[in-house]
Each structure stands twice: as structure tokens, then as C-alpha cells.
Design a protein around this motif. Structure first.
Motif, PDB file in Angstrom:
ATOM      1  N   UNK A   1      30.086  36.959  45.304  1.00 23.67           N
ATOM      2  CA  UNK A   1      31.201  36.922  44.583  1.00 23.67           C
ATOM      3  C   UNK A   1      30.720  36.735  43.002  1.00 23.67           C
ATOM      4  N   UNK A   2      29.734  35.798  43.017  1.00 27.90           N
ATOM      5  CA  UNK A   2      29.338  35.260  41.878  1.00 27.90           C
ATOM      6  C   UNK A   2      29.081  36.568  40.825  1.00 27.90           C
ATOM      7  N   UNK A   3      28.341  37.384  41.025  1.00 29.12           N
ATOM      8  CA  UNK A   3      27.596  38.882  40.699  1.00 29.12           C
ATOM      9  C   UNK A   3      28.750  39.905  40.496  1.00 29.12           C
ATOM     10  N   UNK A   4      29.368  39.536  41.624  1.00 26.63           N
ATOM     11  CA  UNK A   4      30.807  40.419  41.148  1.00 26.63           C
ATOM     12  C   UNK A   4      31.352  40.377  39.751  1.00 26.63           C
ATOM     13  N   UNK A   5      31.960  38.549  40.529  1.00 28.62           N
ATOM     14  CA  UNK A   5      32.763  38.055  39.124  1.00 28.62           C
ATOM     15  C   UNK A   5      32.410  38.545  37.658  1.00 28.62           C
ATOM     16  N   UNK A   6      30.840  38.362  37.578  1.00 25.89           N
ATOM     17  CA  UNK A   6      29.796  38.668  36.294  1.00 25.89           C
ATOM     18  C   UNK A   6      29.511  40.372  35.413  1.00 25.89           C
ATOM     19  N   UNK A   7      29.470  40.854  36.869  1.00 27.46           N
ATOM     20  CA  UNK A   7      30.384  42.363  36.427  1.00 27.46           C
ATOM     21  C   UNK A   7      31.559  42.268  35.915  1.00 27.46           C
ATOM     22  N   UNK A   8      32.131  42.188  36.831  1.00 25.89           N
ATOM     23  CA  UNK A   8      33.533  42.453  36.581  1.00 25.89           C
ATOM     24  C   UNK A   8      33.464  41.937  34.933  1.00 25.89           C
ATOM     25  N   UNK A   9      33.445  40.805  34.298  1.00 24.36           N
ATOM     26  CA  UNK A   9      33.661  40.753  33.056  1.00 24.36           C
ATOM     27  C   UNK A   9      32.979  41.803  31.815  1.00 24.36           C
ATOM     28  N   UNK A  10      31.561  41.434  32.275  1.00 24.90           N
ATOM     29  CA  UNK A  10      30.868  42.778  31.654  1.00 24.90           C
ATOM     30  C   UNK A  10      31.681  44.343  31.410  1.00 24.90           C
ATOM     31  N   UNK A  11      32.177  44.919  32.482  1.00 26.11           N
ATOM     32  CA  UNK A  11      32.702  46.123  32.528  1.00 26.11           C
ATOM     33  C   UNK A  11      33.843  45.713  32.237  1.00 26.11           C
ATOM     34  N   UNK A  12      34.437  44.773  31.737  1.00 25.21           N
ATOM     35  CA  UNK A  12      35.982  45.026  31.065  1.00 25.21           C
ATOM     36  C   UNK A  12      35.921  44.623  29.794  1.00 25.21           C
ATOM     37  N   UNK A  13      34.510  44.053  29.333  1.00 24.63           N
ATOM     38  CA  UNK A  13      34.449  44.117  27.758  1.00 24.63           C
ATOM     39  C   UNK A  13      33.801  45.585  27.700  1.00 24.63           C
ATOM     40  N   UNK A  14      33.643  46.436  28.129  1.00 14.10           N
ATOM     41  CA  UNK A  14      32.426  47.747  27.728  1.00 14.10           C
ATOM     42  C   UNK A  14      33.943  48.315  28.468  1.00 14.10           C
ATOM     43  N   UNK A  15      34.594  48.230  28.803  1.00 14.90           N
ATOM     44  CA  UNK A  15      35.667  49.058  28.909  1.00 14.90           C
ATOM     45  C   UNK A  15      35.558  50.617  29.988  1.00 14.90           C
TER      46      UNK A  15
END
Ligand SMILES: *Cc1c(COP(=O)(O)O)cnc(C)c1O
Length: 381
Positions: free
Chosen positions: A108-122
Motif C-alpha cells: 500500500x505504501x509503495x502504491x501511494x508513493x508511485x501514485x504521487x510520482x505518476x501524478x507529478x509526471x502526468x
């Protein structure tokens, strides 16, 4: 050789299949709708579409959610390749989220991190496919809460999960997912030989899946362009596939489903016995707390002091057919050619290095299990 997994077929299953062969349609008769209704009754999902494999089910689940070229689909690396291939069938790109070292489900924590990154990168995924590894449900509520703000759609690959529970509901209820896919391959909770199903609470996705599994054709005037030309008439309204389950297979599934809870109870008992009998060996056992609602598709241990290849070979020499789940998907040559490499998802890679799947299936006898336990003690002590 004691296998790692096996179906349980009894005389009532055989009689159900023979009955269809003697008296009914072999396909497109009454057994498929009955089986679909029984799956809904069991899981409490509103709709079910029976298909000829979970792989087909995952494909049409992705299509029903509109996955296509240019889209991104995320899943986990420790699954069968079908969990990722379905997105590739649709022309989409695949990426992975690493797993939790204790539950072996999506972290779940890895998902939260990856979502944050992906959101930044669009570059957010359109769909996330989660896997209830070994029969243990993912934390679907947490996953829904994390993905909903980005409108990411959720598919549960519940090939391991039928008969398991999450928050006191059966896996398959689709409470926190758009679609849920089941497998009836012989090693899974129940079998139709080959087969699967797509569950959903959405009338729209249900209709899409029905069309996609049947060549994209319909006899429903409401779905046609223009008027029906008569009782013989059908239209192809989208490009679909022949992913139908036959009535012969559905009859077997219906008979098997009536025994599902007994199968799960038998698996739970065996799992409990393994936990107790292996407690003092140098092994990491499935975490008792989190595994409470598990369907116990697999009983997996992690070796802590021995080389996996040696233990695997020693057990096979003694007639114990242990297995390994899974070679991380991103390390398969096909996925490496797409740019993935060793080190990308370290938790899944580390788990794979040390993992061993012990024999577990409803008909594993007490004597057979005692033998497996004795051999493990002999080899690991
Ligand atoms: C077995 C399995 C599949 C594929 O199921 P089939 O019915 O054989 O197509 C997909 N995902 C997972 C996690 C599986 O274990």
C-alpha cells in the motif's frame, strides 16, 4: 509424487457432466446461466459472465474498462503472467507496484508513493489490477481510497481468491472493485477444467463483458442499431471474441461450487497444521493474523537459511512435489525486452529467491501431510 495442488472431483461432479452430455445442449444451454447465477449468489456480486479462462476474463475486463493503446495498466510482479498480459492484449503499457514483504500482496505504501510520482509526471494508470496472492485478499478499501482521487479503475485478479473473505464479505463481492476475475483451472478453489468468470456490480460493464465474450454479437433489440429483422436476427455491435464457457464445463462448475466452502475448510485445517508443525524450522511462515480470511490457494514458506534449489531438489527426490510462485513477471524475457530489469521490484525478487509452495489441496490426506512435514524436518534440521 505428492503434487503442490490438485482438483477434487467426486461422483456427483461426474454425474452432472454426464447428464449434460446425454440430455442437453453442450453449449449455450441452461447450465451457463445457472452457473453464473450461482456465482452471484455465492459472492453477492450483482452480475457474472462465465468465460473459458481467467485469462480471457482479464482481457475482456480490461476492454470493458476501455483500456487501449497509449493507456497504462499497473499490476504486481509476483503473479502469473496473465495478470499483465491482459493489458498488453489491449495495446496498453504495463508497470508494476512492488509487494509487501509480509502479506506478499500489493504494498500500500509503495502504491501511494508511485501514485504521487505518476501524478507529478502526468502518467497515471487507467486501471490497477490487484492479485489476492495465495488466496489472501488485498486491502481493497485502502487501495480504493488511494486510487479513487485519480479515477483509477480497479480489477481484482481473484484467480486465487474464490472462497476467501475480506471485511466479512466474500472475495468477488466487488465492493471496492469495478470488476473481479475468477479462475476455474484445476489447481484453483473449484474447477471447470478450463474456465473463469468476470464479476461486477455494474450493469454497463456486465453488458460489455457479455458482448465481448460472444463475438460482440447480441439478440437484444435494445442494443441493436435499427430494428430487428425477425426472430433469427442478431447483430455484431463491437469486435468481440469467442470466450464462452460450454455447458459441459458449467455443469462441472455448478456441482463444484456446492462444495466450495467444504474445500476451503479443508484447506484451512491443513494450513493450520502446517503452521504448527513447521513453527520451529528455519522458515518464514504465512502471517497468521493477516491470513484469517484467506482462501488458502497456496501454502508458501520462505527459506531463511537454505538455498531454495537444494531444498526443492531434496523434496522432489523424496516425492514431495513442491513448486515456486512466481518468477516475477517483469523478469520474463518478454517484459525485459519492454525495458524492465533485475532490481526494479526488489521485494518481489527477494521473495521469489526464497519461496517454496508446499502441497495443499482439499484431498491431501493427514498421512501425506505428515510425510511432507517429516521430510521438511529431515532436510532443514
Ligand atoms: C491461474 C491464474 C490466472 C490464469 O487463469 P486461467 O484460468 O488459467 O487463465 C491468472 N492470474 C492468476 C493470479 C492465476 O493464478
Amino acid at each position: 509424487m505428492i503434487p503442490y495442488g490438485k482438483h477434487s472431483i467426486d461422483d456427483s461432479d461426474i454425474a452432472s457432466v454426464i447428464d449434460v452430455l446425454k440430455h442437453q445442449f453442450l453449449t449455450q444451454g441452461t447450465m451457463v446461466p445457472k452457473f453464473e447465477q450461482a456465482l452471484c449468489d455465492y459472492t453477492k456480486a450483482l452480475y457474472a459472465v462465465a468465460v473459458n479462462s481467467a485469462t480471457s476474463g482479464l482481457h475482456i475486463a480490461c476492454l470493458a474498462l476501455g483500456v487501449g493503446p497509449g493507456d497504462l495498466v499497473w499490476t504486481v510482479p509476483n503473479s502469473f503472467v496473465a495478470s499483465a498480459n491482459c493489458a498488453r492484449y489491449c495495446g496498453a503499457d504495463v508497470d508494476f507496484v512492488d509487494i509487501d514483504p509480509s502479506t506478499h500482496n500489493l504494498d500500500i505504501a509503495a502504491l501511494a508513493n508511485k501514485l504521487g510520482d505518476a501524478s507529478h509526471k502526468g502518467r497515471l494508470p487507467k486501471v490497477l489490477i490487484v492479485v489476492h496472492f495465495a488466496g489472501l485478499s488485498c486491502d481493497m478499501q485502502a487501495i480504493r481510497e488511494l486510487t479513487a482521487p485519480y479515477s483509477i479503475l480497479l480489477i481484482e485478479d481473484a484467480a486465487h481468491g474464490l472462497g476467501g473473505r475480506y471485511q466479512n464479505k466474500k472475495i468477488g463481492s466487488c465492493q471496492y472493485a469495478d470488476l473481479c476475475v475468477l479462475s476455474f483451472h484445476p489447481v484453483k478453489s473449484i474447477t471447470t477444467a478450463e474456465g473463469g468468470a468476470v464479476l461486477t456490480n455494474s450493469a454497463v460493464y456486465h453488458q460489455q463483458c457479455q458482448l465481448l465474450a460472444k463475438h460482440g454479437t447480441t439478440r437484444d433489440p435494445a442494443l441493436m442499431q435499427g430494428d430487428s429483422e425477425g426472430p433469427w436476427y442478431y447483430q455484431q455491435v463491437v469486435l468481440g471474441y469467442n470466450y464462452r464457457l460450454s455447458d459441459v464445463h458449467a455443469a462441472l462448475g455448478l456441482s463444484q461450487l456446492s462444495k466450495l466452502d467444504a474445500f476451503i475448510t479443508a484447506r484451512q485445517k491443513l494450513a493450520l497444521r502446517y503452521r504448527e508443525a513447521l513453527a520451529d524450522l528455519p522458515l518464514r511462515l504465512p502471517d497468521a493474523q493477516s491470513y484469517q480470511g484467506s482462501a488458502w490457494h497456496l501454502f508458501m514458506v520462505e527459506l531463511t537459511q537454505h538455498a531454495r534449489a537444494d531444498v526443492y531438489a531434496a523434496l522432489h527426490q523424496r516425492g514431495v512435489g513442491v513448486n515456486v510462485h512466481y518468477i516475477p513477471i517483469h523478469l520474463q524475457p518478454y517484459y525485459q525486452r519492454l525495458g524492465f530489469k533485475q532490481g526494479d521490484f526488489p521485494v518481489a525478487e527477494h521473495f521469489y529467491q526464497n519461496a517454496l509452495t508446499l502441497p495443499l489441496y482439499p484431498e491431501l490426506s493427514e498421512d501425506e501431510q505428515s510425510y511432507v512435514i517429516k521430510m521438511l524436518h529431515e532436510i532443514l534440521r
